[in-house]
Design a protein around this motif. Structure first.
Motif, PDB file in Angstrom:
ATOM      1  N   ASN A   5       0.757  -1.388   0.032  1.00 10.75           N
ATOM      2  CA  ASN A   5      -0.177  -0.335  -0.224  1.00 10.75           C
ATOM      3  C   ASN A   5       0.571   1.761  -0.301  1.00 10.75           C
ATOM      4  OD1 ASN A   5      -2.084   1.968   0.130  1.00 10.75           O
ATOM      5  ND2 ASN A   5      -2.914   1.255   1.999  1.00 10.75           N
ATOM      6  N   VAL A   6       0.786   1.830  -0.686  1.00 11.58           N
ATOM      7  CA  VAL A   6       2.432   2.758  -1.417  1.00 11.58           C
ATOM      8  C   VAL A   6       1.216   4.172  -0.861  1.00 11.58           C
ATOM      9  CG1 VAL A   6       3.547   1.868  -3.089  1.00 11.58           C
ATOM     10  CG2 VAL A   6       1.782   2.967  -4.045  1.00 11.58           C
ATOM     11  N   LYS A   7      -0.202   4.075  -1.185  1.00  9.88           N
ATOM     12  CA  LYS A   7      -0.564   5.859  -0.974  1.00  9.88           C
ATOM     13  C   LYS A   7      -0.048   5.844   0.919  1.00  9.88           C
ATOM     14  CE  LYS A   7      -4.233   8.101  -1.251  1.00  9.88           C
ATOM     15  NZ  LYS A   7      -6.356   8.305  -2.139  1.00  9.88           N
ATOM     16  N   GLY A   8      -0.215   3.962   1.494  1.00  6.44           N
ATOM     17  CA  GLY A   8      -0.363   4.870   3.017  1.00  6.44           C
ATOM     18  C   GLY A   8       0.704   4.338   3.385  1.00  6.44           C
ATOM     19  N   ARG A   9       1.888   4.593   2.686  1.00  7.75           N
ATOM     20  CA  ARG A   9       3.147   4.631   2.790  1.00  7.75           C
ATOM     21  C   ARG A   9       4.085   2.907   3.790  1.00  7.75           C
ATOM     22  NH1 ARG A   9       5.058   9.137   6.901  1.00  7.75           N
ATOM     23  NH2 ARG A   9       5.310   8.427   9.334  1.00  7.75           N
ATOM     24  N   ASN A  10       3.080   2.079   3.155  1.00  4.79           N
ATOM     25  CA  ASN A  10       3.378   0.320   3.623  1.00  4.79           C
ATOM     26  C   ASN A  10       4.208   0.251   2.165  1.00  4.79           C
ATOM     27  OD1 ASN A  10       3.844  -2.284   3.538  1.00  4.79           O
ATOM     28  ND2 ASN A  10       1.259  -2.848   4.335  1.00  4.79           N
ATOM     29  N   PHE A  11       5.159   0.444   2.271  1.00  2.00           N
ATOM     30  CA  PHE A  11       6.652  -0.501   1.513  1.00  2.00           C
ATOM     31  C   PHE A  11       6.783  -1.826   0.916  1.00  2.00           C
ATOM     32  CE2 PHE A  11       6.716   4.024   1.308  1.00  2.00           C
ATOM     33  CZ  PHE A  11       6.399   4.709  -0.518  1.00  2.00           C
ATOM     34  N   MET A  12       6.473  -2.341   2.269  1.00  3.18           N
ATOM     35  CA  MET A  12       6.771  -4.051   1.964  1.00  3.18           C
ATOM     36  C   MET A  12       5.813  -5.047   0.980  1.00  3.18           C
ATOM     37  SD  MET A  12       7.381  -6.325   4.348  1.00  3.18           S
ATOM     38  CE  MET A  12       7.680  -6.227   5.459  1.00  3.18           C
ATOM     39  N   PRO A  13       7.112  -5.405   0.157  1.00  2.00           N
ATOM     40  CA  PRO A  13       6.625  -6.646  -0.926  1.00  2.00           C
ATOM     41  C   PRO A  13       5.680  -7.219  -1.131  1.00  2.00           C
ATOM     42  CG  PRO A  13       9.190  -6.129  -0.062  1.00  2.00           C
ATOM     43  CD  PRO A  13       8.282  -6.244   0.611  1.00  2.00           C
ATOM     44  N   ARG A  14       4.560  -7.081  -1.701  1.00  2.00           N
ATOM     45  CA  ARG A  14       3.420  -7.889  -1.740  1.00  2.00           C
ATOM     46  C   ARG A  14       3.995  -9.683  -2.628  1.00  2.00           C
ATOM     47  NH1 ARG A  14       1.028  -4.637  -5.537  1.00  2.00           N
ATOM     48  NH2 ARG A  14       1.617  -6.057  -7.156  1.00  2.00           N
ATOM     49  N   LYS A  15       3.687 -10.541  -1.817  1.00  2.00           N
ATOM     50  CA  LYS A  15       4.342 -12.259  -2.016  1.00  2.00           C
ATOM     51  C   LYS A  15       4.006 -12.125  -3.904  1.00  2.00           C
ATOM     52  CE  LYS A  15       2.969 -17.077  -1.073  1.00  2.00           C
ATOM     53  NZ  LYS A  15       2.444 -17.718  -0.407  1.00  2.00           N
ATOM     54  N   LEU A  21       1.012   2.178  10.028  1.00  2.00           N
ATOM     55  CA  LEU A  21       0.088   2.804   8.499  1.00  2.00           C
ATOM     56  C   LEU A  21       0.077   4.380   8.424  1.00  2.00           C
ATOM     57  CD1 LEU A  21      -3.242   0.838   9.828  1.00  2.00           C
ATOM     58  CD2 LEU A  21      -1.469   0.323   8.706  1.00  2.00           C
ATOM     59  N   ASN A  22       0.624   5.213   9.316  1.00  2.00           N
ATOM     60  CA  ASN A  22       0.630   6.770   8.980  1.00  2.00           C
ATOM     61  C   ASN A  22       0.937   7.398  10.212  1.00  2.00           C
ATOM     62  OD1 ASN A  22       0.796   8.737   7.658  1.00  2.00           O
ATOM     63  ND2 ASN A  22      -0.927   8.232   6.644  1.00  2.00           N
ATOM     64  N   PHE A  78      -6.329  12.800   7.658  1.00  2.00           N
ATOM     65  CA  PHE A  78      -5.453  11.508   6.903  1.00  2.00           C
ATOM     66  C   PHE A  78      -6.609  10.699   6.187  1.00  2.00           C
ATOM     67  CE2 PHE A  78      -3.733  12.919  10.306  1.00  2.00           C
ATOM     68  CZ  PHE A  78      -2.304  11.903  11.022  1.00  2.00           C
ATOM     69  N   ASP A  79      -6.095  10.905   4.605  1.00  2.00           N
ATOM     70  CA  ASP A  79      -6.801   9.975   3.659  1.00  2.00           C
ATOM     71  C   ASP A  79      -6.720   8.552   4.184  1.00  2.00           C
ATOM     72  OD1 ASP A  79      -7.664   9.002   1.890  1.00  2.00           O
ATOM     73  OD2 ASP A  79      -6.292   9.951   0.127  1.00  2.00           O
ATOM     74  N   LEU A  80      -7.555   7.770   4.536  1.00  2.00           N
ATOM     75  CA  LEU A  80      -7.317   6.486   4.668  1.00  2.00           C
ATOM     76  C   LEU A  80      -8.148   4.950   3.469  1.00  2.00           C
ATOM     77  CD1 LEU A  80      -8.018   6.924   8.813  1.00  2.00           C
ATOM     78  CD2 LEU A  80      -5.837   7.338   7.414  1.00  2.00           C
ATOM     79  N   SER A  81      -8.585   6.202   2.491  1.00  2.00           N
ATOM     80  CA  SER A  81      -9.496   5.371   1.593  1.00  2.00           C
ATOM     81  C   SER A  81      -8.775   4.213   1.875  1.00  2.00           C
ATOM     82  CB  SER A  81      -9.376   6.440   0.299  1.00  2.00           C
ATOM     83  OG  SER A  81      -8.233   6.127  -0.272  1.00  2.00           O
ATOM     84  N   GLU A  82      -7.669   3.757   1.333  1.00  2.00           N
ATOM     85  CA  GLU A  82      -7.539   2.713   1.114  1.00  2.00           C
ATOM     86  C   GLU A  82      -7.170   1.661   2.343  1.00  2.00           C
ATOM     87  OE1 GLU A  82      -3.326   2.456  -0.975  1.00  2.00           O
ATOM     88  OE2 GLU A  82      -4.260   4.096  -2.117  1.00  2.00           O
ATOM     89  N   LEU A  83      -7.205   2.063   3.721  1.00  2.00           N
ATOM     90  CA  LEU A  83      -7.394   1.319   4.594  1.00  2.00           C
ATOM     91  C   LEU A  83      -8.883   0.243   4.514  1.00  2.00           C
ATOM     92  CD1 LEU A  83      -6.779   3.079   7.916  1.00  2.00           C
ATOM     93  CD2 LEU A  83      -4.788   1.775   6.638  1.00  2.00           C
TER      94      LEU A  83
END
Length: 855
Positions: A560-570, A818-819, A830-835
């Motif tokens: 989730n790059v919008k939530g600045r989560n840069f952990m790779p997806r499987k 998450l942010n 805070f934009d939480l639309s992707e949560l």
């Protein structure tokens, strides 16, 4: 034998005498220096306290405001510091200012008072603790120090400017602030004369740096020939918040924000440069609020911890500055082996924390877990953290809002790690969130696990805001496991003769380009770019740069790059695609390392004050490593929980399903539970083996309107849910204590009062006011004193009633951040639309935590 024994005893007595005979001294606003210095008979001045202190002594400062400098010329000893701290629970303010009263009307909305102001360019005026503007043209109409409110220059020379609209007054003796078209730095000069459309000043040499690219004879494209404002003349004191000081008559002229005569005690002026000077060694200062002056740490082995420094260094630039920098800051460290930790530095015109090289004498200083906000309003070569000293540790700091660099670390053998740096280049261009200038030596510096983000440079510049900028001959720097996002220029920028630069395992998202270089005829060699990711191209391709196992792809491989989560997806494009780098240690989970800053199933490391360090181990389930906590989950098959407790219990509390209880003894640290008979809902895991556990409300509980409570088996914990129109509103502190819930009314729109009687018997109270729609529930905690709305939230959550500089964190019940943001105002959105739908926590450092629901 007896002689030897006596000598040993005497030595032990001597070594321990400091701690055995240490004493406690008190200072209070109502004290007297003729007192004994005890808690009931305190001294009045710091000077008196210092004069009677010995190594190991502590000076407790009682609540109040002190308009005296804390000047410490004595030293402690190793293990026996001289300690100066606020009495626990007391608010102590040490100000480098003095009040100005006895105002009379000058004319219109301008008032005047007689006062001595002797700091020249460092003079400053504060109204209700806010910095005021020295009278100027054009005016600061938006009351924003980052929008410099200048007038475009049409032309000029090394000693003049041509500009339209200049007020027709005699500008001789005033000052001109100029920002060149290149916008790399500003400079200030004294005005020698004026005529319509023309300002003459004392002059600069346009053939020498920094004036060569920053003067009105050069047209620099978007920035044109630069821009300016004129200031320090009484004739242009024509706007709210402006002041002027006549040094000959010792008269201060001021126009308040509302145009009314200043009330008593509301106006302060700077009276000294420093609020504190530590000249001795082994001195510790803790828990004090400093206002209106700098901190100077001159001796070695000193600790400056958990203090606040507000408006530590204000004023304008030197009028003879020829190097675009100043050796001043809110905190100035000139000694070695110094610790600056846990401090808040907010608002200063120059550097935030400054550690100059001082001929390489300074070394081994740690700058750790500080929050540095709003620095370098001058737009010169200053930084929130700026150091040229060697063996520096710059760790876990939060930096936001600076005129130029985000941080500058230019000394040898330094480490820069787990810092969260954002919103640099608010005035300047051609700089970076991290910036350094090199020379002929290999730095041996490591830059790792930082977040560098959100820097775009102002619209009047060419937008050169880089992530990591290794300028002019930077050599011997290792850059790894950093995340760079939302920068308008290069993710990496390297200039001139770069040698032995390593860029390993970094992630770049939404930059102007991945990498750039200005060689300028120099030699580059032995540089490596391995295992990096960017969503834009390209890497700087030259024979001197070895580029291997990197990915450039516009398709996000992250959770989730919008939530600045840069952990790779499987199974994404970066997983197991990296190379093992000889001589570089990295833990990885698959057949090969992943590309980028994070490793799938590795640590979800974070940056900032509460950073989670990268151990290489998985932290998906419990980032806080707190084995006493349970957690929230959405049923999706398998859930893992870490605990050393012998029994765990799962409960489902749904109106439409059977309650489920599972108890299973185990002795392993990690236990796997599979939930095959639960509906898709939000559940809670409770840990019954301890008094500490997490409780969450349950979403999707039907449409009944009720307030329900139930009690855990131990009988000393109460949990509750509040259901409104199918949405579940729930509150619960992270550490459960005895609760009381009282429904005040039987109506649909009942106000519900909930009290938490905490372990220290402090009464915390929440109020839930539910609107008919169920969409505007407001949650208040009398201790946290901040507000969230709406709750539940669909997309945008607004947190208000907060202080500028507060650290706001949004995270889930498993502790995953998450942010995180530093509040720049009293309200943040805070934009939480992707949560995903569920229950989350908003936390403000030092103010507590509140829950909210994402629909």
């Amino acid at each position: 034998m007896k002689t030897t024994t006596y000598l040993i005893i005497l030595l032990l007595i001597t070594v321990n005498s400091f701690s055995v005979f240490s004493k406690t001294i008190y200072v209070a606003p109502n004290g007297k220096d003729s007192n004994s210095g005890t808690i009931n008979s305190p001294f009045a001045t710091f000077a008196k306290a210092v004069s009677v202190m010995s190594p190991g002594d502590t000076c407790f400062i009682k609540a109040g405001t002190y308009e005296q400098e804390l000047n410490i010329g004595r030293s402690g000893a190793p293990g026996n510091y001289l300690t100066f701290k606020a009495v626990p629970g007391d608010k102590v303010y040490i100000n480098a200012t003095k009040k100005v009263n006895n105002w009379t009307k000058h004319k219109g909305s301008i008032y005047k008072a007689n006062v001595a102001m002797g700091l020249d360019r460092l003079n400053a005026v504060y109204f209700k603790k806010e910095y005021m503007d020295l009278a100027r043209w054009p005016n600061n109409t938006d009351n924003n120090r980052w929008t410099i409110d200048c007038k475009k220059v049409k032309g000029g020379s090394g000693s003049s400017f041509l500009v339209d609209g200049i007020p027709n007054i005699n500008w001789k003796g005033g000052l001109v602030y100029y920002l060149g078209g290149h916008s790399g730095t500003s400079w200030t000069r004294k005005i020698t004369g004026s005529s319509p459309g023309r300002i003459n000043h004392t002059g600069v040499n346009v053939n020498n740096w920094p004036f060569r690219p920053h003067n009105p004879t050069l047209n620099r494209g978007k920035g044109g020939r630069g821009q300016l404002f004129l200031f320090n003349k009484l004739e242009v004191l024509d706007y709210a918040r402006e002041w002027y000081y006549d040094s000959k008559t010792k008269t201060l002229y001021f126009q308040t924000p509302n145009g009314q005569i200043p009330a008593r005690g509301t106006v302060e002026v700077a009276k000294s440069r420093y609020t504190a000077q530590i000249k001795g060694k082994y001195v510790r200062i803790e828990g004090i609020n400093f206002f209106g002056g700098s901190i100077r740490i001159q001796g070695d082995h000193n600790i400056f911890q958990n203090n606040k420094v507000v408006h530590g260094n204000e004023g304008y630039d030197r009028l003879d500055n020829i190097n675009a920098s100043l050796g001043e800051g809110a905190i100035e460290v000139f000694g070695s082996n110094t610790l600056v930790k846990g401090c808040l530095i907010n608002h200063c015109a120059n550097n935030g924390i400054l550690i100059p090289s001082n001929n390489n004498r300074q070394t081994n200083t740690r700058i750790e877990q500080n929050t540095v906000l709003n620095t370098n309003y001058l737009g010169i070569h200053s930084s929130p953290i700026r150091t040229k000293a060697k063996n520096m540790k710059v760790l876990k700091n939060v930096i936001r809002n600076s005129g130029r660099d985000g941080m500058y670390v230019g000394g040898r053998n330094s480490e820069v790690a787990y810092n969260d740096v954002s919103y640099a280049e608010r005035i300047n261009s051609d700089s970076g969130l991290f910036y350094m200038v090199g020379n002929d030596e290999l730095k041996g510096t490591e830059i790792h696990h930082n977040w560098f983000h959100d820097a775009k440079a102002p619209s009047y510049t060419d937008g050169k805001a880089a992530g990591i900028y290794l300028d002019n001959n930077s050599k011997g720097v290792k850059v790894h496991h950093n995340v760079i996002w939302n920068v308008s220029w290069s993710g990496y920028q390297v200039n001139w003769g770069n040698w032995n630069l390593d860029f390993f395992h970094n992630t770049i998202w939404n930059s102007g380009r991945a990498m750039g270089s200005w060689v300028n005829g120099y030699v580059q060699k032995n540089n490596r770019i391995y295992n990096n990711y960017s969503n834009v191209g390209d890497w700087y391709k030259a024979p001197a740069f070895d580029i291997k196992n990197n990915v450039i792809s516009g398709t996000s491989p992250f959770e989730n790059v919008k939530g600045r989560n840069f952990m790779p997806r499987k199974n994404s494009a970066v997983v197991d695609k990296g190379r093992v780098i000889k001589g570089f240690s990295k833990k990885f989970k698959g057949a090969s390392p992943d590309i980028g800053a994070y490793e799938l199933n590795g640590t979800r490391w974070t940056a900032g004050i509460n950073a989670i360090e990268d151990t290489g181990n998985s932290s998906n389930n419990n980032n806080n490593n707190d084995n006493d906590k349970g957690g929230q989950f959405i049923k999706n098959g398998t859930y893992y929980i870490s605990s050393t407790t012998s029994t765990q219990r799962l409960r489902s509390r749904s109106d439409n399903a059977h309650n489920v209880e599972m108890m299973k003894p185990f002795g392993l640290d990690f236990q796997k539970w599979e939930f095959k008979h639960l509906g898709n809902n939000i559940y809670t895991i409770q840990n019954k083996g301890t008094k500490r556990f997490m409780e969450v409300p349950f979403a999707g509980c039907g449409n009944s309107e009720n307030v329900a409570t139930w009690t855990a088996a131990r009988g000393d914990h109460q949990k509750w849910r509040i259901v409104k129109n199918g949405a579940s509103f729930g509150l619960k502190p992270l550490h459960c204590q005895k609760m009381g819930l009282d429904r005040r009314s039987g109506t649909t729109n009942a106000n519900v009062q909930i009290w938490n009687y905490s372990s220290n018997n402090v009464n915390q109270k929440w109020k839930i006011t539910s609107a008919t729609s169920g969409k505007n529930t407001e949650v208040l905690d009398s201790n946290t004193q901040f507000v969230m709305s709406p709750n539940p939230v669909k997309n945008n959550l607004t947190i208000s009633n907060i202080q500028e500089g507060a650290v706001i964190t949004i995270y889930d019940f498993l502790g995953k951040t998450l942010n995180q943001r530093i509040a720049g105002s009293e309200e943040e959105s805070f934009d939480l639309s992707e949560l995903s739908p569920g229950v989350y926590i908003a936390s403000i450092a030092g103010k507590g935590k509140l829950q909210f629901i994402k629909e």
